[in-house]
Scaffold this motif. Sequence first.
Motif, mmCIF file in Angstrom:
data_model
loop_
_atom_site.group_PDB
_atom_site.id
_atom_site.type_symbol
_atom_site.label_atom_id
_atom_site.label_comp_id
_atom_site.label_asym_id
_atom_site.label_seq_id
_atom_site.Cartn_x
_atom_site.Cartn_y
_atom_site.Cartn_z
ATOM 1 N N UNK A 229 0.706 -1.490 0.032
ATOM 2 C CA UNK A 229 0.178 0.082 0.119
ATOM 3 C C UNK A 229 0.611 1.649 0.519
ATOM 4 N N UNK A 230 2.077 1.643 0.650
ATOM 5 C CA UNK A 230 2.268 2.787 0.874
ATOM 6 C C UNK A 230 3.113 3.053 -0.399
ATOM 7 N N UNK A 234 2.639 6.247 -2.141
ATOM 8 C CA UNK A 234 3.780 6.865 -2.405
ATOM 9 C C UNK A 234 4.515 7.489 -4.170
ATOM 10 N N UNK A 235 4.271 6.627 -5.151
ATOM 11 C CA UNK A 235 4.077 6.698 -6.400
ATOM 12 C C UNK A 235 3.225 7.956 -6.211
ATOM 13 N N UNK A 236 1.478 7.859 -6.099
ATOM 14 C CA UNK A 236 1.269 8.590 -6.556
ATOM 15 C C UNK A 236 1.007 9.851 -5.650
ATOM 16 N N UNK A 237 2.076 10.804 -4.758
ATOM 17 C CA UNK A 237 2.564 11.671 -4.617
ATOM 18 C C UNK A 237 2.880 12.342 -5.004
ATOM 19 N N UNK A 238 3.554 11.632 -5.638
ATOM 20 C CA UNK A 238 4.792 12.827 -6.750
ATOM 21 C C UNK A 238 3.977 13.631 -7.434
ATOM 22 N N UNK A 239 2.826 12.922 -8.068
ATOM 23 C CA UNK A 239 1.374 13.707 -8.950
ATOM 24 C C UNK A 239 1.042 14.530 -8.222
ATOM 25 N N UNK A 240 0.199 15.683 -9.201
ATOM 26 C CA UNK A 240 -0.791 16.805 -8.430
ATOM 27 C C UNK A 240 -2.194 16.579 -8.398
ATOM 28 N N UNK A 241 -2.201 15.546 -8.913
ATOM 29 C CA UNK A 241 -3.647 15.061 -9.068
ATOM 30 C C UNK A 241 -4.344 14.735 -8.100
ATOM 31 N N UNK A 242 -4.012 13.676 -7.022
ATOM 32 C CA UNK A 242 -3.392 13.422 -5.625
ATOM 33 C C UNK A 242 -3.757 14.952 -4.379
ATOM 34 N N UNK A 243 -3.567 15.849 -4.699
ATOM 35 C CA UNK A 243 -2.926 17.463 -3.940
ATOM 36 C C UNK A 243 -4.438 17.976 -4.160
ATOM 37 N N UNK A 244 -4.706 17.988 -5.367
ATOM 38 C CA UNK A 244 -6.093 18.188 -5.969
ATOM 39 C C UNK A 244 -7.696 18.523 -5.243
ATOM 40 N N UNK A 245 -7.449 16.590 -5.433
ATOM 41 C CA UNK A 245 -8.331 15.617 -4.550
ATOM 42 C C UNK A 245 -8.691 16.333 -3.240
ATOM 43 N N UNK A 306 -3.638 -0.658 11.785
ATOM 44 C CA UNK A 306 -2.999 -0.437 10.189
ATOM 45 C C UNK A 306 -2.866 0.661 9.694
ATOM 46 N N UNK A 307 -3.859 1.412 9.699
ATOM 47 C CA UNK A 307 -4.898 2.295 8.727
ATOM 48 C C UNK A 307 -3.761 3.686 9.568
ATOM 49 N N UNK A 308 -4.436 3.706 10.836
ATOM 50 C CA UNK A 308 -3.349 4.689 11.642
ATOM 51 C C UNK A 308 -1.605 4.644 11.310
ATOM 52 N N UNK A 309 -1.447 3.602 11.255
ATOM 53 C CA UNK A 309 0.123 3.156 11.321
ATOM 54 C C UNK A 309 0.516 4.131 9.685
ATOM 55 N N UNK A 310 -0.334 3.742 8.645
ATOM 56 C CA UNK A 310 -0.048 3.796 7.120
ATOM 57 C C UNK A 310 -0.065 5.344 7.573
ATOM 58 N N UNK A 311 -1.283 6.010 7.867
ATOM 59 C CA UNK A 311 -1.704 7.838 7.678
ATOM 60 C C UNK A 311 -0.006 8.496 8.420
ATOM 61 N N UNK A 312 0.453 7.810 9.264
ATOM 62 C CA UNK A 312 1.300 8.336 9.877
ATOM 63 C C UNK A 312 2.770 7.907 9.277
ATOM 64 N N UNK A 313 3.355 6.945 8.348
ATOM 65 C CA UNK A 313 4.258 6.545 7.370
ATOM 66 C C UNK A 313 4.184 7.979 6.581
ATOM 67 N N UNK A 314 2.641 8.136 6.104
ATOM 68 C CA UNK A 314 2.537 8.614 4.607
ATOM 69 C C UNK A 314 2.730 9.987 5.393
ATOM 70 N N UNK A 315 2.152 11.068 6.205
ATOM 71 C CA UNK A 315 2.599 11.743 6.965
ATOM 72 C C UNK A 315 4.075 12.183 6.758
ATOM 73 N N UNK A 316 4.645 11.010 7.308
ATOM 74 C CA UNK A 316 6.302 11.398 6.701
ATOM 75 C C UNK A 316 6.489 12.163 5.406
ATOM 76 N N UNK A 317 6.411 11.520 4.901
ATOM 77 C CA UNK A 317 6.367 11.059 3.230
ATOM 78 C C UNK A 317 5.890 12.196 2.700
ATOM 79 N N UNK A 318 4.585 12.726 3.105
ATOM 80 C CA UNK A 318 4.082 14.304 2.217
ATOM 81 C C UNK A 318 5.528 15.402 2.368
ATOM 82 N N UNK A 319 6.115 15.074 3.756
ATOM 83 C CA UNK A 319 7.044 16.348 4.476
ATOM 84 C C UNK A 319 8.141 16.238 3.572
#
Length: 407
Positions: A229-230, A234-245, A306-319
């Motif tokens: 899942x990560x 993480x691949x989708x994070x680099x595209x602005x589509x997810x940002x706009x959503x 699982x969802x909370x852990x994934x959210x924490x990892x994505x928060x670090x990745x976004x920054x």
Amino acid sequence: MGQAEKRLGLITAPGYPKELGEALEQELPELLSYYVEDNYNWEVEYTVDALTGVTENSEDVLEATMDRSEKENWDFAVCLTDLPLFKGKFPIVAEAYEEGHVALISLPGLGSTPMIKRVRESILQLVNEIYYGSSEEDREHAEQRIQSKDDDQHEELRNKSSTRLMGKRGFEWLSPIQRETPHEEDANIDVRFTVKSRISGALRLLTGMVRANRPWAMFPAFLKVIVFAFTTGAYALVFPTLWNLSNNYGIWRMFMLSVVSIVAMVGWIILAHKLWEKPNDKRASYLRKLYNAATVLTLFVSVSLYYLLLFFIFSLAVIAFIPMGMLKSQLTGEVGYINYFYIAWTATSVSTIIGALGSALEKEEVVLSSTYGYRQRQRYEQIKKAEEEKQEDGETVEDTQELKRVK
């Protein structure tokens, strides 16, 4: 001259009850001397018996407990089972049989927390009931003894009453346990503790069953899904589509997306691993529904972790991945660090759905063993195998004796 000895045996079903038996074995002797009788040296032993975790009939559990107690030469025996037990429509929390010197505790009937404290106090109370008796006169005698004890000693014991199964805590006020002495109704039961409210009783059972399933123990099985899942998110994070959503989603839509993703993951696990209990002649309909409800709630807790852990990892990745300047150039309106939060939240929900549909759990045995239906099937197989081995040994002995007679 040394003091006489009294031996208490704890019989536990495999799994979580076994861990409770190990934890209580060392601390119970001193507590039994304090709460029951200090003229004896108390010894506590515990053993694991699959039979006490197979039957949903409390009388069968007590009978199996008596057989094991006689075999081990115990003075008292208490069985800890992780099965929900019922008397009519009401959950059984505990039962004791004075003549047989045995008792049982249905762990789901105790609720979820704090389990070790409730089990400890319940064991002490049941042994006290067996030792002194369950009549009003016997209870008054036991009450006088326990009230004469120093209150500063063993302050961890909330229960200083001779008629309560355990000390009152927050949940006990909402879901009180009722004591009854059904001498005429049940010949082999001298005292029974039940929950007389069907609503609070059902809540007790479900939370207790989820605790017995240990949803946190299932979490390592999600490691493969987390990686999958990560990687996708993480691949989708680099595209602005997810940002706009994420920038156009309202708070209610974000919550709805979270719920949908968690429910999708729970449903996929149940279907993929065949965890749903189907109707069969071996199990009552209400037990099947209870098992399925406990499975759903257990998985919901596990997937939420699982969802909370994934959210924490994505928060670090976004920054780490998205510079604030680039984010401002792509989004309209006021942009700040709160957008990082929403992007991580959106990525977590989307990748959870993708992870549910596109990957498989590791350590399937861990997932299966966290459900009541599977554990029951495993225990039935253990009992059946043991009976077959016993039968084969008996036939071997008979063949040997017959051979000797022929010679």
